[in-house]
Design a protein around this motif. Sequence first.
Motif, mmCIF file in Angstrom:
data_model
loop_
_atom_site.group_PDB
_atom_site.id
_atom_site.type_symbol
_atom_site.label_atom_id
_atom_site.label_comp_id
_atom_site.label_asym_id
_atom_site.label_seq_id
_atom_site.Cartn_x
_atom_site.Cartn_y
_atom_site.Cartn_z
ATOM 1 N N ILE A 1 0.836 -1.200 0.000
ATOM 2 C CA ILE A 1 0.000 0.000 0.000
ATOM 3 C C ILE A 1 0.873 1.252 0.000
ATOM 4 O O ILE A 1 0.629 2.205 -0.769
ATOM 5 C CB ILE A 1 -0.949 -0.007 1.227
ATOM 6 N N GLN A 2 1.908 1.249 0.854
ATOM 7 C CA GLN A 2 2.821 2.399 0.902
ATOM 8 C C GLN A 2 3.546 2.565 -0.436
ATOM 9 O O GLN A 2 3.767 3.680 -0.906
ATOM 10 C CB GLN A 2 3.834 2.211 2.030
ATOM 11 N N HIS A 3 3.898 1.423 -1.047
ATOM 12 C CA HIS A 3 4.582 1.448 -2.350
ATOM 13 C C HIS A 3 3.680 2.063 -3.415
ATOM 14 O O HIS A 3 4.114 2.885 -4.223
ATOM 15 C CB HIS A 3 4.983 0.028 -2.732
ATOM 16 N N GLU A 4 2.398 1.663 -3.415
ATOM 17 C CA GLU A 4 1.449 2.179 -4.398
ATOM 18 C C GLU A 4 1.212 3.676 -4.208
ATOM 19 O O GLU A 4 0.933 4.401 -5.168
ATOM 20 C CB GLU A 4 0.117 1.419 -4.283
ATOM 21 N N LYS A 5 1.302 4.140 -2.969
ATOM 22 C CA LYS A 5 1.117 5.565 -2.676
ATOM 23 C C LYS A 5 2.382 6.378 -2.945
ATOM 24 O O LYS A 5 2.369 7.603 -2.847
ATOM 25 C CB LYS A 5 0.715 5.752 -1.209
ATOM 26 N N GLY A 6 3.466 5.673 -3.268
ATOM 27 C CA GLY A 6 4.718 6.366 -3.513
ATOM 28 C C GLY A 6 5.458 6.735 -2.256
ATOM 29 O O GLY A 6 6.385 7.548 -2.277
ATOM 30 N N GLU A 7 5.073 6.127 -1.137
ATOM 31 C CA GLU A 7 5.700 6.459 0.148
ATOM 32 C C GLU A 7 6.836 5.504 0.498
ATOM 33 O O GLU A 7 7.547 5.717 1.477
ATOM 34 C CB GLU A 7 4.638 6.405 1.261
ATOM 35 N N TYR A 8 6.981 4.443 -0.275
ATOM 36 C CA TYR A 8 7.977 3.417 0.058
ATOM 37 C C TYR A 8 8.384 2.703 -1.226
ATOM 38 O O TYR A 8 7.534 2.393 -2.071
ATOM 39 C CB TYR A 8 7.380 2.418 1.051
ATOM 40 N N VAL A 9 9.684 2.464 -1.394
ATOM 41 C CA VAL A 9 10.182 1.734 -2.558
ATOM 42 C C VAL A 9 10.344 0.272 -2.175
ATOM 43 O O VAL A 9 11.167 -0.073 -1.324
ATOM 44 C CB VAL A 9 11.526 2.304 -3.048
ATOM 45 N N MET A 10 9.563 -0.568 -2.786
ATOM 46 C CA MET A 10 9.497 -1.978 -2.411
ATOM 47 C C MET A 10 10.366 -2.814 -3.351
ATOM 48 O O MET A 10 10.283 -2.694 -4.581
ATOM 49 C CB MET A 10 8.041 -2.451 -2.499
ATOM 50 N N SER A 11 11.209 -3.680 -2.796
ATOM 51 C CA SER A 11 12.043 -4.552 -3.619
ATOM 52 C C SER A 11 11.196 -5.695 -4.163
ATOM 53 O O SER A 11 10.104 -5.989 -3.659
ATOM 54 C CB SER A 11 13.207 -5.120 -2.796
ATOM 55 N N GLN A 12 11.682 -6.350 -5.205
ATOM 56 C CA GLN A 12 10.954 -7.490 -5.771
ATOM 57 C C GLN A 12 10.812 -8.602 -4.741
ATOM 58 O O GLN A 12 9.789 -9.287 -4.676
ATOM 59 C CB GLN A 12 11.679 -8.020 -7.017
ATOM 60 N N GLN A 13 11.847 -8.803 -3.921
ATOM 61 C CA GLN A 13 11.798 -9.850 -2.895
ATOM 62 C C GLN A 13 10.716 -9.545 -1.862
ATOM 63 O O GLN A 13 9.982 -10.436 -1.430
ATOM 64 C CB GLN A 13 13.160 -9.998 -2.212
ATOM 65 N N GLU A 14 10.603 -8.266 -1.489
ATOM 66 C CA GLU A 14 9.612 -7.879 -0.475
ATOM 67 C C GLU A 14 8.187 -8.088 -0.977
ATOM 68 O O GLU A 14 7.280 -8.363 -0.189
ATOM 69 C CB GLU A 14 9.805 -6.409 -0.089
ATOM 70 N N LYS A 15 7.979 -7.980 -2.281
ATOM 71 C CA LYS A 15 6.641 -8.137 -2.837
ATOM 72 C C LYS A 15 6.071 -9.534 -2.573
ATOM 73 O O LYS A 15 4.850 -9.720 -2.538
ATOM 74 C CB LYS A 15 6.648 -7.881 -4.343
ATOM 75 N N PHE A 16 6.954 -10.510 -2.400
ATOM 76 C CA PHE A 16 6.493 -11.883 -2.238
ATOM 77 C C PHE A 16 6.782 -12.451 -0.850
ATOM 78 O O PHE A 16 6.633 -13.645 -0.615
ATOM 79 C CB PHE A 16 7.122 -12.772 -3.315
ATOM 80 N N ALA A 17 7.182 -11.586 0.058
ATOM 81 C CA ALA A 17 7.424 -12.036 1.430
ATOM 82 C C ALA A 17 6.111 -12.461 2.069
ATOM 83 O O ALA A 17 5.104 -11.765 1.983
ATOM 84 C CB ALA A 17 8.067 -10.913 2.250
ATOM 85 N N GLY A 18 6.121 -13.624 2.677
ATOM 86 C CA GLY A 18 4.931 -14.107 3.368
ATOM 87 C C GLY A 18 4.101 -15.077 2.568
ATOM 88 O O GLY A 18 3.265 -15.792 3.129
#
Length: 245
Positions: free
Chosen positions: A103-120
């Motif tokens: 959500i933060q990534h979509e709002k431009g508040e956080y840069v999410m790595s590819q690895q983080e996208k699939f964590a969990g």
Amino acid sequence: MKIKEVAALTGVSIRTLHHYDEIGLLSPEKSLENGYRIYTDVDLSTLQQILFFRALDFPLKKIKEMMSSSYYNRLEALEMQRTMLVDKQSKISAMIETIEKTIQHEKGEYVMSQQEKFAGFDFENNPYEAEARKRWGDKKVDDANKRVHNMNKQVQEEMNRIYRDLAAIRTIDPTSEQAQQAITQWFHFLNKHFGTYTPEAFRGLGLMYIEDERFTNNIDQFGEGLAKFMSEAMNEFAHKTTTKP
């Protein structure tokens, strides 16, 4: 307690309690005077146990099979359920964290790595186990489950890497040499960590990826169309392997 009182106490509908009685999962004594179901403390403890199993997605048939076994021990079952629920809780927490970051990534508040996208995301817990047992037998599935539970972080990361590598080439021809080299890694990974897969069983697994939308949805989280690509590549792999002279 009468059935209406049990329903009010537990939140389980009267219809569901009737069904449990009909299938022999929870059959309370019936009053000689009026035939009403009378639930004892033991019956309520049994119902609690059933509800814990249901919360863990065990099918009723399997619950009845386990609880009617001469080896069944209520305390051991509770300890097992606690372990499974804590594990489920930790995985849900990890998924929630990934959603928050997304959500933060979509709002431009956080840069999410590819690895983080699939964590969990977790492909260890298999909601299709009942069907797998029907297709391949209990021993095969039990052996696979033991291997899954013993998987360490390195193996989990290897699995996710293979999914990501396949997702990166999912738009190319699944019969191409590049695709076949990539799907061969998946074949060897499954045989190394999940038991023996013949090429035909590998093909069958690939079919489940597209025939069961639950498989499709989980796999496509790594990239839309990945399940279809893997299924076609696995089919081609099996065809080439079984037709070699």
